[in-house]
Design an enzyme around this catalytic site. Sequence first.
Site, mmCIF file in Angstrom:
data_model
loop_
_atom_site.group_PDB
_atom_site.id
_atom_site.type_symbol
_atom_site.label_atom_id
_atom_site.label_comp_id
_atom_site.label_asym_id
_atom_site.label_seq_id
_atom_site.Cartn_x
_atom_site.Cartn_y
_atom_site.Cartn_z
ATOM 1 N N TRP A 189 0.835 -1.218 0.000
ATOM 2 C CA TRP A 189 0.000 0.000 0.000
ATOM 3 C C TRP A 189 0.864 1.260 0.000
ATOM 4 O O TRP A 189 0.380 2.353 -0.285
ATOM 5 C CB TRP A 189 -0.945 0.008 1.209
ATOM 6 C CG TRP A 189 -0.281 0.267 2.551
ATOM 7 C CD1 TRP A 189 0.857 -0.318 3.026
ATOM 8 C CD2 TRP A 189 -0.717 1.160 3.584
ATOM 9 N NE1 TRP A 189 1.158 0.145 4.288
ATOM 10 C CE2 TRP A 189 0.209 1.045 4.663
ATOM 11 C CE3 TRP A 189 -1.787 2.029 3.719
ATOM 12 C CZ2 TRP A 189 0.076 1.785 5.844
ATOM 13 C CZ3 TRP A 189 -1.905 2.764 4.904
ATOM 14 C CH2 TRP A 189 -0.991 2.631 5.946
ATOM 15 N N ASP A 190 2.132 1.082 0.312
ATOM 16 C CA ASP A 190 3.078 2.198 0.292
ATOM 17 C C ASP A 190 2.923 2.993 -1.007
ATOM 18 O O ASP A 190 3.036 4.218 -1.026
ATOM 19 C CB ASP A 190 4.528 1.682 0.357
ATOM 20 C CG ASP A 190 4.798 0.783 1.553
ATOM 21 O OD1 ASP A 190 3.881 0.050 1.952
ATOM 22 O OD2 ASP A 190 5.926 0.789 2.062
ATOM 23 N N GLU B 51 0.514 -2.899 12.619
ATOM 24 C CA GLU B 51 0.705 -4.357 12.496
ATOM 25 C C GLU B 51 1.150 -5.010 13.806
ATOM 26 O O GLU B 51 1.366 -6.224 13.836
ATOM 27 C CB GLU B 51 1.716 -4.654 11.385
ATOM 28 C CG GLU B 51 1.185 -4.260 10.018
ATOM 29 C CD GLU B 51 2.214 -4.416 8.907
ATOM 30 O OE1 GLU B 51 3.402 -4.624 9.218
ATOM 31 O OE2 GLU B 51 1.819 -4.317 7.736
ATOM 32 N N LYS C 37 2.261 0.382 16.208
ATOM 33 C CA LYS C 37 3.453 0.409 15.354
ATOM 34 C C LYS C 37 3.582 1.730 14.599
ATOM 35 O O LYS C 37 4.661 2.292 14.485
ATOM 36 C CB LYS C 37 3.375 -0.745 14.364
ATOM 37 C CG LYS C 37 4.582 -0.878 13.452
ATOM 38 C CD LYS C 37 4.491 -2.103 12.582
ATOM 39 C CE LYS C 37 5.720 -2.250 11.690
ATOM 40 N NZ LYS C 37 5.616 -3.383 10.760
ATOM 41 N N GLN C 38 2.454 2.217 14.067
ATOM 42 C CA GLN C 38 2.548 3.357 13.143
ATOM 43 C C GLN C 38 1.216 4.086 13.076
ATOM 44 O O GLN C 38 0.229 3.613 13.642
ATOM 45 C CB GLN C 38 2.942 2.852 11.766
ATOM 46 C CG GLN C 38 1.906 1.947 11.109
ATOM 47 C CD GLN C 38 2.506 1.116 9.985
ATOM 48 O OE1 GLN C 38 3.012 0.027 10.218
ATOM 49 N NE2 GLN C 38 2.449 1.631 8.767
HETATM 50 C C1 BGC Z 1 4.772 -1.522 7.554
HETATM 51 C C2 BGC Z 1 3.764 -1.554 6.426
HETATM 52 C C3 BGC Z 1 4.498 -1.345 5.114
HETATM 53 C C4 BGC Z 1 5.619 -2.336 4.952
HETATM 54 C C5 BGC Z 1 6.441 -2.080 3.709
HETATM 55 C C6 BGC Z 1 5.838 -2.561 7.298
HETATM 56 O O1 BGC Z 1 6.791 -2.514 8.310
HETATM 57 O O2 BGC Z 1 4.129 -1.788 8.783
HETATM 58 O O3 BGC Z 1 2.798 -0.543 6.614
HETATM 59 O O4 BGC Z 1 3.604 -1.481 4.071
HETATM 60 O O5 BGC Z 1 6.473 -2.259 6.057
HETATM 61 O O6 BGC Z 1 7.009 -0.823 3.744
#
Ligand code: BGC
Length: 737
Positions: A342-343, A484, A598-599
């Site tokens: 999704w980035d 996550e 996490k984010q």
């Molecule tokens: C992040 C995801 C991201 C992926 C690739 C993961 O650590 O939690 O949101 O899509 O890394 O960058």
Amino acid sequence: MSQFERRQWQITERPFRPCDLPHTETIYTIGNGLYGVRGTFEEGYPGDTSTTLAAGIFNHVEGELVPELVAMPNPLELIVHINGETFRLDQGTIMGYERVLDMQCGTLSRGVLWLSPQGTRLRLHFERFASLHDEHLLALRVLVQPLSEGTHTISIENRLDGNATNPGGISHWGAVQVGADAETLHFIGETNQSGYQVALAADLHVDGAAVQCGADDQSGNRAGNRATHTATFELAGNQIAYVTKLVTLHTSRDGDDPLRSALDRLKIARASGYSVLKAAHDSAWAAAWDKMDILIEGDEVAQKAVRFCMYHLLIAAPHTDERVSVAAKTLSGYGYKGHVFWDTELFIVPPFTLADPESARRLLMYRHHNLQGARDKATEAGYQGAMFPWESTDTGQETTPRWTEPHPISGERIRIWTGDNEQHISSDIAYAALQFWRWTGDDDWFAAYGAELVLDTAVFWGSRVEYNAEAGRYELSMQIGPDEYHENVNNSVFTNRLVKWHLEQAAEVHAWLQAERPADGQRLSAALGIEATMIDHWREVAARMFIPMSDENGGVFEQFEGFFDQLQAFNLADYTPRTKNIDWMLGQEKMQSTRVIKQADVVMLMALLGDELGDHDFLLRNWQTYLPVVDHGSSLSPSIHAWVAARLGLVDEAYDLFIYSATIDLEDHKGNVHDGIHAASCGGVWQAVVFGFCGLRLTADGVTVAPCLPEHWRRVRFTVQHKGQPVTIDITPEGVA
Ligand code: BGC
């Protein structure tokens, strides 16, 4: 251009520190969307990771968990010998060294003053670029100048080594052939599972000295898959010669006979000569920057860092091919094996949508071409429509590994759930397509392609949602939101709220098609099985979608059901400063029951839907609730926080988060830049400036700004495209022009 202005386009390394190599190799990557070449030295260095990756060339070796991008033969190899001694930075004495990435013209150069072990002084100046004008071409030139008196014998070895392997010694190559004739070296290989053919052709030319050239073709056996040309010439002390190496790369993705194409193109490039090739490359970069540059005055660090982020997006995004996308770590490293997340849609596409819509369109088309993979995934899971893979490669099938690699000691493998349950990606893609449509006003594209992305993913959600009859609402169980650290949760507010928005939009898109593009409307309704009852269902789901709320702090979103009353409170400040993510310190299992995220999750939702979610006070309460519990364990997090903080008027907090994310790779804040550039963060940084500090919006009145700049910024200027028209925004403390 003044010295000061020039500096703001340059990333300089001086002196040479071998321990920085894993870092500098990544940040000094050059590329052009077709391929990326890490910033290793032409002559190599012990322990380096010389890597060239080509967009879309994936292969899945038997026994490996998932497909990965394939390491190409190293196009850079060039060894300089002087009087029988070999130039290498781990031998002799480095008397002077400077490496400069000139982002303005996508060129990497390195100047070295070297004292050989036997006491000869040699000056070398290397320059290389991956042509943005002719994406199949790489050119490098070396200035050679002995500084010791007398006559010196110089020999230059130009090599093409067909034994490229990925980390772990994995070879993706089946049949490989390497060869040489009097002028040219070539490689042709085929990947052993996906069957892509890749060809490279290379030559060498010396100006300023008379050369004897010899071919040494050793393509006989696999172990000796290396071809070499050696050019030998003599130079007097202080005399200068220029050595030029041209390399062309073609694959079966762009034609049936890649070797022929590589050889033909090499011939054309040779006829043009280095200066002409470089001039064309420079103009292509000038045109790219005209679209993408953000001028920031009053903050040299921010200016350079933002350009660095844009540079890496520009060399990662395809410039012609709409069947490839941008890997999470670009083409600058092996992280995430080159997979697309999704980035792309929520971090990388938006800057292109606004500044360079053609590039954004290509990236969105990648998803359209891969709809079949998304449909297959939905069908396999028992749903309808299109359910996009969490990780995607060239086929569009789900390529998230189901398990981690076995732990080196215990052998334990951990189940990875994102491929099953991080389903919000389907709405993220719809969001990007809708945003593109709004900004470009490209009804033709939308009716032909974009609408299908929005509608078929809506069909998926319509079949995926669960009705809770007791509560009279729609729900989504077993989800993973952006955070996550908490897997398989019920009613992730990010996902539920975005799905609600998505279904509302899909119903409107359907109505628009019927009114404005009835033929496309009928075509899509028939192909996707959309009937009036389905639209009613979408509206009904949107109206009754469960959005978890909590009374915390006077009323906020609840990230998912049980977030406040079932998870244990945790004081992140007790673990500050830390060099590792908190999940690494506490263990994955513990994270499930701990209130640390996490984010950006709720904050990500705030970035996407903003005022639609509530008034300023409501958004501020959410910010105050979620900021203290975020680990920023993903590089995707700080830039989004910066954007939202700026929107909330919290400029100092926004600036700290912004500058951290803008320098995330330059300063290696995450300690893993050797795996590749954090592409999403680069896109997030652009959005933090444009949507955050500048407060850019598209409203019924057109493009508006509501600046909230850091106090020391004297000016921000950039151009966006709105419905085919450039709109230049120029903000100074005096006002907006
Ligand atoms: C992040 C995801 C991201 C992926 C690739 C993961 O650590 O939690 O949101 O899509 O890394 O960058």
